[in-house]
Scaffold this motif. Structure first.
Motif, mmCIF file in Angstrom:
data_model
loop_
_atom_site.group_PDB
_atom_site.id
_atom_site.type_symbol
_atom_site.label_atom_id
_atom_site.label_comp_id
_atom_site.label_asym_id
_atom_site.label_seq_id
_atom_site.Cartn_x
_atom_site.Cartn_y
_atom_site.Cartn_z
ATOM 1 N N ARG A 182 31.614 4.300 -76.049
ATOM 2 C CA ARG A 182 32.468 2.922 -75.139
ATOM 3 C C ARG A 182 33.882 2.175 -75.457
ATOM 4 O O ARG A 182 34.385 2.546 -74.497
ATOM 5 N N GLU A 186 36.411 1.445 -72.178
ATOM 6 C CA GLU A 186 37.634 0.593 -72.648
ATOM 7 C C GLU A 186 38.966 0.653 -72.591
ATOM 8 O O GLU A 186 40.213 -0.434 -72.441
ATOM 9 N N ARG A 187 39.425 1.374 -73.476
ATOM 10 C CA ARG A 187 41.297 1.701 -73.543
ATOM 11 C C ARG A 187 41.424 2.037 -72.013
ATOM 12 O O ARG A 187 43.034 1.290 -72.259
ATOM 13 N N HIS A 188 40.621 2.349 -71.473
ATOM 14 C CA HIS A 188 41.181 1.907 -69.989
ATOM 15 C C HIS A 188 40.709 1.328 -68.655
ATOM 16 O O HIS A 188 40.989 1.729 -67.731
ATOM 17 N N ASN A 189 40.287 0.404 -69.626
ATOM 18 C CA ASN A 189 39.991 -0.998 -69.205
ATOM 19 C C ASN A 189 38.495 -0.186 -67.581
ATOM 20 O O ASN A 189 38.596 -0.824 -66.680
ATOM 21 N N MET A 190 37.815 0.642 -68.524
ATOM 22 C CA MET A 190 36.543 1.777 -67.992
ATOM 23 C C MET A 190 35.340 0.815 -68.155
ATOM 24 O O MET A 190 35.430 0.483 -69.795
ATOM 25 N N ALA A 191 34.359 -0.036 -67.788
ATOM 26 C CA ALA A 191 32.956 0.018 -68.047
ATOM 27 C C ALA A 191 32.665 1.366 -68.511
ATOM 28 O O ALA A 191 32.358 2.508 -67.519
#
Length: 303
Positions: A182, A186-191
């Motif tokens: 996960r 999150e590092r790419h601002n994605m769920a």
């Protein structure tokens, strides 16, 4: 017996059906939302295509299943056919599959088809469209010295660096792995695009069949840097998922883990499939491992 029940039994024992087209895999990634097209003659399956069916208000669509690279149109070819006869037979089976798709009253169809299928003409003739996707595959993993020499010099350098900073261990819990996985999104601002329940079901099914391994890297302070999840079938080891702690990305642990995945394929006597990526930086990294670029079809149609 329903088509689903037939296919579950058939795919469990048919070794030429890849992992992502096995009935048990579909039960793990999309339970109660999948079915299969069977082409039979005298109660013998001659062709099969499993599919994920998404149904919502105003939508009935066949689409890519979660964590499923592609799916195979499995065809039982008669033995010792000449090329022209084999191609004609393939056309016949593909047309029969497409005819069943056309009868389903879909709003949309989209599947990534296994790279063993190079011929998409029957789909084209029926108004389907196609784009090409790529994976990277190391077909022969028998000689590790040669495989290491085939690595880009930069990859060899990153592996040497990682080995000085971390050590590779096995059998991280699935919960800990999912948390790392996960972090990558999150590092790419994605769920994260799939649930822990799906990953947990995959893990359980693969464990029962001795078809998965979780490898992870820790430093001298026992801090986890990264983890990778590998699965396999009769022919290939697949790099399915991975995750890393952002503050430790400099250690190049994922590069080391990919190399360990190739060593796993060598140990098991199988191909290694990176599962590809259309993202430029990821494709570039995979290419540096000396793998072969392999195209496969994304077939789609709106009705």
């Amino acid at each position: 017996m329903s088509d689903l029940e037939k296919y579950r039994l058939f795919s469990e024992h048919e070794k030429t059906i890849p992992l992502f087209s096995k009935g048990w895999w579909m039960d793990a990634v999309c339970p109660d939302e999948w079915n299969v097209i069977l082409i039979e003659e005298n109660e013998r399956i001659n062709a099969a295509l499993p599919y994920y069916l998404k149904q919502e208000i105003g939508l009935k669509a066949i689409q890519k299943a979660p964590l499923t690279q592609n799916q195979k149109v499995w065809i039982r070819f008669p033995e010792e056919q000449k090329y022209e006869k084999k191609l004609s037979y393939e056309m016949k089976m593909l047309n029969a599959v497409i005819e069943k798709i056309e009868q389903m009253n879909l709003t949309k169809y989209q599947q990534y088809l296994h790279y063993s299928l190079t011929n998409w003409l029957p789909f084209f003739w029926k108004g389907y469209s196609q784009t090409t996707r790529y994976t990277y595959v190391i077909y022969d993993t028998s000689n590790m010295e040669q495989l290491y020499n085939n690595l880009n010099s930069n990859v060899r350098k990153l592996i040497r660096k990682a080995k000085k900073l971390v050590q590779v261990k096995e059998n991280l819990s699935i919960g800990e792995f999912f948390d790392l996985n996960r972090m990558t999104f999150e590092r790419h601002n994605m769920a994260i695009p799939y649930s822990f329940e799906i990953v947990s079901r995959i893990d359980q099914q693969c464990k029962e069949r001795n078809a998965r391994k979780i490898l992870y890297c820790v430093d001298e302070n026992d801090k986890i840097h990264a983890a990778a999840y590998f699965v396999w079938d009769e022919e290939s080891v697949y790099y399915l998922m991975s995750g890393s702690v952002p503050e430790f990305r400099h250690s190049q642990s994922l590069t080391l883990l990919l190399y360990e995945g190739i060593k796993l394929a060598h140990k098991l006597g199988k191909k290694f499939d990176f599962e590809g990526s259309m993202k430029k930086n990821i494709e570039h990294h995979f290419r540096q491992f000396g793998a072969m670029q392999v195209p496969y079809h994304n077939i789609f149609k709106e009705f």
